[in-house]
Design an enzyme around this catalytic site. Structure first.
Site, PDB file in Angstrom:
ATOM      1  N   SER A   1       0.844  -1.202   0.000  1.00  0.00           N
ATOM      2  CA  SER A   1       0.000   0.000   0.000  1.00  0.00           C
ATOM      3  C   SER A   1       0.875   1.246   0.000  1.00  0.00           C
ATOM      4  O   SER A   1       1.992   1.232   0.538  1.00  0.00           O
ATOM      5  CB  SER A   1      -0.859  -0.023   1.264  1.00  0.00           C
ATOM      6  OG  SER A   1      -1.396   1.248   1.524  1.00  0.00           O
TER       7      SER A   1
ATOM      8  N   TYR B   1      -1.559  -0.930  11.291  1.00  0.00           N
ATOM      9  CA  TYR B   1      -1.867  -1.435   9.940  1.00  0.00           C
ATOM     10  C   TYR B   1      -0.723  -1.107   8.979  1.00  0.00           C
ATOM     11  O   TYR B   1      -0.214  -1.980   8.267  1.00  0.00           O
ATOM     12  CB  TYR B   1      -3.185  -0.830   9.425  1.00  0.00           C
ATOM     13  CG  TYR B   1      -3.298  -0.906   7.923  1.00  0.00           C
ATOM     14  CD1 TYR B   1      -3.561  -2.112   7.290  1.00  0.00           C
ATOM     15  CD2 TYR B   1      -3.085   0.229   7.123  1.00  0.00           C
ATOM     16  CE1 TYR B   1      -3.617  -2.186   5.898  1.00  0.00           C
ATOM     17  CE2 TYR B   1      -3.142   0.158   5.752  1.00  0.00           C
ATOM     18  CZ  TYR B   1      -3.402  -1.048   5.141  1.00  0.00           C
ATOM     19  OH  TYR B   1      -3.436  -1.117   3.768  1.00  0.00           O
TER      20      TYR B   1
ATOM     21  N   LYS C   1       2.145  -3.652   6.946  1.00  0.00           N
ATOM     22  CA  LYS C   1       2.509  -3.680   5.515  1.00  0.00           C
ATOM     23  C   LYS C   1       4.008  -3.463   5.356  1.00  0.00           C
ATOM     24  O   LYS C   1       4.669  -4.141   4.558  1.00  0.00           O
ATOM     25  CB  LYS C   1       1.742  -2.603   4.737  1.00  0.00           C
ATOM     26  CG  LYS C   1       0.257  -2.884   4.582  1.00  0.00           C
ATOM     27  CD  LYS C   1       0.001  -4.050   3.621  1.00  0.00           C
ATOM     28  CE  LYS C   1      -1.464  -4.381   3.494  1.00  0.00           C
ATOM     29  NZ  LYS C   1      -1.729  -5.641   2.798  1.00  0.00           N
TER      30      LYS C   1
HETATM   31  C1  UD1 Z   1      -6.837   4.808   4.083  1.00  0.00           C
HETATM   32  C2  UD1 Z   1      -5.774   4.552   5.087  1.00  0.00           C
HETATM   33  C3  UD1 Z   1      -4.636   3.841   4.399  1.00  0.00           C
HETATM   34  C4  UD1 Z   1      -5.135   2.551   3.791  1.00  0.00           C
HETATM   35  C5  UD1 Z   1      -6.277   2.837   2.855  1.00  0.00           C
HETATM   36  C6  UD1 Z   1      -6.889   1.537   2.338  1.00  0.00           C
HETATM   37  C7  UD1 Z   1      -5.928   6.299   6.781  1.00  0.00           C
HETATM   38  C8  UD1 Z   1      -5.310   7.528   7.336  1.00  0.00           C
HETATM   39  N1  UD1 Z   1      -5.340   5.803   5.688  1.00  0.00           N
HETATM   40  O1  UD1 Z   1      -6.287   5.625   3.048  1.00  0.00           O
HETATM   41  O2  UD1 Z   1      -3.615   3.579   5.325  1.00  0.00           O
HETATM   42  O3  UD1 Z   1      -4.095   1.933   3.073  1.00  0.00           O
HETATM   43  O4  UD1 Z   1      -7.278   3.579   3.530  1.00  0.00           O
HETATM   44  O5  UD1 Z   1      -7.817   1.028   3.184  1.00  0.00           O
HETATM   45  O6  UD1 Z   1      -6.908   5.803   7.284  1.00  0.00           O
HETATM   46  N2  UD1 Z   1     -12.685  10.882   3.794  1.00  0.00           N
HETATM   47  C9  UD1 Z   1     -13.707  11.723   4.191  1.00  0.00           C
HETATM   48  N3  UD1 Z   1     -14.822  11.182   4.763  1.00  0.00           N
HETATM   49  C10 UD1 Z   1     -14.987   9.845   4.955  1.00  0.00           C
HETATM   50  C11 UD1 Z   1     -13.941   8.975   4.548  1.00  0.00           C
HETATM   51  C12 UD1 Z   1     -12.801   9.535   3.980  1.00  0.00           C
HETATM   52  O7  UD1 Z   1     -13.598  12.933   4.018  1.00  0.00           O
HETATM   53  O8  UD1 Z   1     -16.021   9.419   5.502  1.00  0.00           O
HETATM   54  C13 UD1 Z   1     -11.486  11.443   3.181  1.00  0.00           C
HETATM   55  C14 UD1 Z   1     -10.219  11.182   3.951  1.00  0.00           C
HETATM   56  O9  UD1 Z   1      -9.995  12.158   4.919  1.00  0.00           O
HETATM   57  C15 UD1 Z   1      -9.178  11.196   2.840  1.00  0.00           C
HETATM   58  C16 UD1 Z   1      -9.936  10.710   1.602  1.00  0.00           C
HETATM   59  O10 UD1 Z   1     -11.310  10.848   1.913  1.00  0.00           O
HETATM   60  O11 UD1 Z   1      -8.783  12.519   2.588  1.00  0.00           O
HETATM   61  C17 UD1 Z   1      -9.652   9.252   1.300  1.00  0.00           C
HETATM   62  O12 UD1 Z   1      -9.863   8.489   2.483  1.00  0.00           O
HETATM   63  P1  UD1 Z   1      -9.797   6.907   2.484  1.00  0.00           P
HETATM   64  O13 UD1 Z   1     -10.680   6.372   1.432  1.00  0.00           O
HETATM   65  O14 UD1 Z   1     -10.015   6.455   3.876  1.00  0.00           O
HETATM   66  O15 UD1 Z   1      -8.321   6.583   1.994  1.00  0.00           O
HETATM   67  P2  UD1 Z   1      -6.905   6.993   2.631  1.00  0.00           P
HETATM   68  O16 UD1 Z   1      -7.045   7.864   3.796  1.00  0.00           O
HETATM   69  O17 UD1 Z   1      -6.083   7.523   1.519  1.00  0.00           O
END
Ligand code: UD1
Length: 340
Positions: free
Chosen positions: A128, A152, A156
């Site tokens: 990842s 997590y 990895k």
């Molecule tokens: C997350 C994990 C990462 C993991 C990946 C796959 C964290 C900090 N990182 O990545 O380690 O490899 O998932 O499972 O958790 N967002 C919102 N509202 C929501 C959900 C997400 O605003 O309800 C935003 C987040 O703040 C982020 C973006 O959407 O900016 C993407 O979030 P997400 O899909 O969780 O991915 P990552 O944070 O990149």
């Protein structure tokens, strides 16, 4: 189509695993799936068989059960392994780190011991972009410094280090560590897709559950980041492109020596609000959202330098954010409760 060989796919009932199984069967591979179904469904495997009838067998096995894994591997000759199986919820890993080290690290070590005993040394591992921690520069290349911010992420990173140590210690291992950015979307048939068992942690599944009426609104985690629209930026990549990357990686194993990390990303970043907008367009309705507090541990902006994947695997992502949203919506709207 003549068989390319047989590939063992751990975690083949999961989100990326199931899409990769379809791509492998389409490409003429025979597939042996191992999955403990702790966070996935046997229905996904049935749908894989429906989408691409071929030589697939499924075994419900936990990778930490050495005898059971050995028995499956001894059933027929295995040419290569794609190792997806693992847990991936960052928050849960902070609360219960041992569960993560057991399911991710211990399971991998057990699998590798079984493989080594049988001289199976061609492996593609599901890593990842989380191993880059908070990257100092974007786009992120494979040479960027590695770090992790959660159990997590560390699981990895540890597994990557285990592969590097093993390949350095013993000749013959050929390992590709595929560092995925943000896989989203679903198979374009709408028959398989991501099916989180609890409240989704990730953006796209949450957005699509709002769209289908399972949740009231999205909370955007932070609107005051130093980005053009104030929300975080990620490299979203269609899961079918990720799946194709695995088929290309298997083909590339012959051309590498030892252990090599490769990014799977598009090379383009999108903000949370851009994703919400693209999703609204695909759904044909507004996605209600509020701007909330930042999520602890979130990286402001990250996207991949995908050039090594093109050079080494001859692979590049070609589906757009609109494709990702349209396909994810087809899956979510026709399967509002996932596989249940
Ligand atoms: C997350 C994990 C990462 C993991 C990946 C796959 C964290 C900090 N990182 O990545 O380690 O490899 O998932 O499972 O958790 N967002 C919102 N509202 C929501 C959900 C997400 O605003 O309800 C935003 C987040 O703040 C982020 C973006 O959407 O900016 C993407 O979030 P997400 O899909 O969780 O991915 P990552 O944070 O990149």
């Amino acid at each position: 189509m003549p068989s390319q060989g047989t590939v063992l796919v751990t975690g083949g009932a999961g989100f990326i695993g199931s899409h990769t199984c379809v791509a492998l069967l389409d490409a003429g591979w025979a597939v042996v799936v191992l999955d403990n179904l702790s966070n996935s469904s046997a229905v996904a495997v049935e749908r894989v068989e429906e989408l691409s009838p071929g030589d697939l067998t499924f075994h419900r096995v936990d990778l930490r059960d050495r005898a059971a894994v050995g028995a499956v591997v001894d059933e027929r000759p295995i040419d290569a392994v794609i190792h997806f199986a693992g847990l991936k919820a960052v928050g849960e890993s902070v609360v219960d780190p041992l569960r993560y080290y057991s399911n991710n690290v211990v399971a991998t070590v057990t699998l590798l011991e079984v493989l080594r005993e049988r001289e199976i040394r061609d492996v593609v591992f599901s890593s990842s972009c989380t191993v880059y921690g908070d990257p100092a520069n974007v786009p992120v290349a494979e040479s960027a410094p590695l770090s992790a911010a959660s159990p997590y992420g560390r699981s990895k990173l540890f597994i990557e280090e285990i592969f590097r140590d093993l390949a350095a210690a013993e000749p013959g291992w050929r390992v590709l560590l595929l560092r995925y950015f943000n896989p989203v979307g679903a198979h374009q048939s709408g028959r398989i897709g991501e099916d989180p068992h609890d409240v989704p942690n990730n953006l796209m599944p949450f957005v699509m559950q709002v769209a289908v009426g399972r949740r009231d609104r999205l909370t955007v985690f932070g609107g005051d980041y130093p980005t053009p629209d104030g929300t975080c930026i990620r490299d979203y990549i269609h899961v079918e492109d990720v799946a194709a990357g695995h088929v290309a990686a298997l083909d590339a194993l012959d051309r590498i020596e030892g252990c090599q990390a490769v990014n799977l990303g598009t090379g383009t970043g999108s903000s949370v609000l851009e994703v919400v907008q693209a999703a609204s367009k695909a759904v044909g309705a507004d996605i209600p959202f509020v701007i909330g507090a930042r999520r602890p541990g979130d990286v402001v902006a990250t996207w991949a330098d995908p050039s090594l994947a093109e050079e080494l695997l001859g692979w590049k992502a070609n589906r757009t954010l609109d494709d990702m949203c349209a396909d994810h919506w087809r899956w979510q709207s026709t399967n509002p409760d996932g596989y249940r």
